[in-house]
Design a protein around this motif. Structure first.
Motif, PDB file in Angstrom:
ATOM      1  N   GLY A  35       0.789  -1.224   0.000  1.00 37.03           N
ATOM      2  CA  GLY A  35       0.000   0.000   0.000  1.00 37.03           C
ATOM      3  C   GLY A  35       0.820   1.272   0.000  1.00 37.03           C
ATOM      4  N   GLY A  36       2.101   1.177  -0.377  1.00 36.40           N
ATOM      5  CA  GLY A  36       2.971   2.351  -0.399  1.00 36.40           C
ATOM      6  C   GLY A  36       3.022   3.035  -1.745  1.00 36.40           C
ATOM      7  N   THR A  37       3.867   4.067  -1.833  1.00 34.85           N
ATOM      8  CA  THR A  37       4.006   4.879  -3.046  1.00 34.85           C
ATOM      9  C   THR A  37       5.450   4.865  -3.519  1.00 34.85           C
ATOM     10  OG1 THR A  37       4.226   6.814  -1.590  1.00 34.85           O
ATOM     11  CG2 THR A  37       2.073   6.431  -2.591  1.00 34.85           C
ATOM     12  N   VAL A  38       5.648   4.685  -4.821  1.00 30.89           N
ATOM     13  CA  VAL A  38       6.982   4.596  -5.415  1.00 30.89           C
ATOM     14  C   VAL A  38       7.025   5.453  -6.672  1.00 30.89           C
ATOM     15  CG1 VAL A  38       8.720   3.080  -6.439  1.00 30.89           C
ATOM     16  CG2 VAL A  38       7.305   2.238  -4.546  1.00 30.89           C
ATOM     17  N   ALA A  39       8.031   6.323  -6.766  1.00 26.67           N
ATOM     18  CA  ALA A  39       8.250   7.105  -7.982  1.00 26.67           C
ATOM     19  C   ALA A  39       9.261   6.389  -8.869  1.00 26.67           C
ATOM     20  CB  ALA A  39       8.745   8.504  -7.638  1.00 26.67           C
ATOM     21  N   PHE A  40       9.063   6.477 -10.177  1.00 24.18           N
ATOM     22  CA  PHE A  40       9.906   5.729 -11.109  1.00 24.18           C
ATOM     23  C   PHE A  40       9.915   6.436 -12.466  1.00 24.18           C
ATOM     24  CE2 PHE A  40       5.619   4.013 -10.768  1.00 24.18           C
ATOM     25  CZ  PHE A  40       5.141   4.205 -12.054  1.00 24.18           C
ATOM     26  N   PRO A  41      10.942   6.184 -13.273  1.00 22.91           N
ATOM     27  CA  PRO A  41      10.983   6.800 -14.606  1.00 22.91           C
ATOM     28  C   PRO A  41      10.102   6.048 -15.585  1.00 22.91           C
ATOM     29  CG  PRO A  41      12.897   5.414 -14.310  1.00 22.91           C
ATOM     30  CD  PRO A  41      12.154   5.385 -12.992  1.00 22.91           C
ATOM     31  N   THR A  42       9.542   6.791 -16.535  1.00 19.11           N
ATOM     32  CA  THR A  42       8.954   6.203 -17.731  1.00 19.11           C
ATOM     33  C   THR A  42       9.666   6.853 -18.918  1.00 19.11           C
ATOM     34  OG1 THR A  42       7.200   7.819 -18.168  1.00 19.11           O
ATOM     35  CG2 THR A  42       6.748   6.124 -16.492  1.00 19.11           C
ATOM     36  N   GLU A  43       9.241   6.549 -20.124  1.00 18.14           N
ATOM     37  CA  GLU A  43       9.864   7.206 -21.272  1.00 18.14           C
ATOM     38  C   GLU A  43       9.434   8.664 -21.388  1.00 18.14           C
ATOM     39  OE1 GLU A  43       6.058   5.707 -23.175  1.00 18.14           O
ATOM     40  OE2 GLU A  43       7.208   5.536 -21.327  1.00 18.14           O
TER      41      GLU A  43
END
Length: 352
Positions: A35-43
């Motif tokens: 139930g957490g939040t994760v930031a990540f790259p996309t194109e």
């Protein structure tokens, strides 16, 4: 500030490489499942992901971004779950767009099915879906085993992040983790097209142009922020992907448009006027316009070069990076070069 048990949330930072890829993605997927939040790259830009089928997890996205709960979120989808038999009315044109642009920088708005929580869609009957063309989010969706609600990883109203340091600047202490996968390849948000209306309507202009869409599905309506069509019609305000504005730096941005040979001259006149008023000015320029200023002996307090007019894709990639860089300089005004044949720069006029 988002808190947890009365304390500032700890934000973990993962710098991914081939050697640690599996370990980091497994850890990030576990955060999503819990139930957490994760930031990540996309194109396109960095996204902020949470379990799109968990209302409590989705609420954390709104809290982290300081985003109004009525603003719908786009979803990075496991298609078998979002586009299952209960999915309503998938138009044939939408399938053609998926075939042409997925994985890629196009968000497609469809009528949502019952498995999508109301908070994810902003209590709307539609939901924006996208399959990104980037290994990290695709693996994160796969390993977490759930569709992700994933808007851009920035505070609401700030320019979208194209680097992990942009995410950290906005969201440190507000989210659980950031995956640093380097700079994004496009640096511009996905285009959003509403397939619940006919003809389909572009709700946000981004990395896929109108001409590209029309080559696949025919006529579309290029409407932004509820703008009227030539027939006097308008898209309803509350559509997934459209309800609130984007691309808004704190500093006033003036987009200077016109014939290319005249834009440099017009920016120069505005620059002199601003400086005469004691204003601190930043310039957001093409290489060619910057050359004019050098020849004329004109300079501002700050300048960010987007690149050559001959390479609009590179300029699009640097758009948000440049906005953030200039916005952090404490300027009174940013004068932006509108001489590009580039849809990305049109967004600046919407920000003003």
């Amino acid at each position: 500030m988002q808190t947890e048990n009365g304390k500032k949330r700890e934000t973990r930072f993962f710098r991914v490489s081939e050697e640690n890829f599996d370990a980091i993605l497994d850890e990030a997927a576990m955060i999503i499942r819990r139930g957490g939040t994760v930031a990540f790259p996309t194109e396109t830009v960095y996204g902020l992901g949470a379990d799109g089928l968990n209302p409590d997890a989705v609420l954390k996205i709104f809290e982290a971004k300081e985003r109004p709960p009525g603003n719908p979120l786009s979803s990075l989808s496991i298609l078998e779950r979002i586009l299952e038999k209960s999915q309503k009315n998938i138009p044939e044109k939408a399938i053609r767009l998926m075939d042409a642009f997925w994985p890629g920088p196009l968000t497609i708005v469809l009528e949502k099915n019952d498995i999508v929580p109301e908070i994810t869609s902003g209590n709307l009957s539609s939901i924006g879906l996208r399959m990104p063309d980037h290994r990290i989010p695709l693996e994160l969706v796969k390993r977490s085993g759930t569709p992700l609600a994933a808007p851009s990883a920035n505070l609401s109203g700030k320019p979208s992040p194209s680097l992990a340091i942009h995410v950290l600047a906005d969201l440190t202490g507000r989210i659980d983790a950031v995956i640093d996968g380097g700079g994004t390849a496009i640096g511009l948000d996905s285009t959003v097209i509403d397939m619940t209306v006919e003809p389909p309507a572009v709700l946000r202009l981004g990395a896929v142009g109108i001409d590209e869409l029309e080559k696949v599905i025919g006529k579309v309506r290029p409407m932004y922020s509820g703008a009227e069509t030539g027939a006097g019609e308008s898209i309803p305000e509350k559509r997934a992907g459209q309800k609130y504005g984007h691309y808004t730096p704190d500093t006033k941005v003036v987009l200077v448009e016109g014939e290319r040979d005249r834009v440099s001259e017009k920016i120069g006149i505005l620059l002199k006027d601003c400086l005469s008023k004691g204003q601190k000015v930043g310039l957001f320029l093409s290489n060619e316009t910057a050359g004019f200023f050098t020849a004329e002996g004109l300079s501002a307090h700050e300048c960010f070069l987007l690149g050559s007019r001959k390479e609009p894709e590179e300029a699009a990639k640097r758009l948000f990076e440049g906005l953030r860089a200039l916005d952090a300089k404490g300027l009174d005004v940013i004068l932006a070069d509108g001489s590009f044949s580039l849809s990305a720069l049109e967004l600046l006029s919407l920000a003003g």
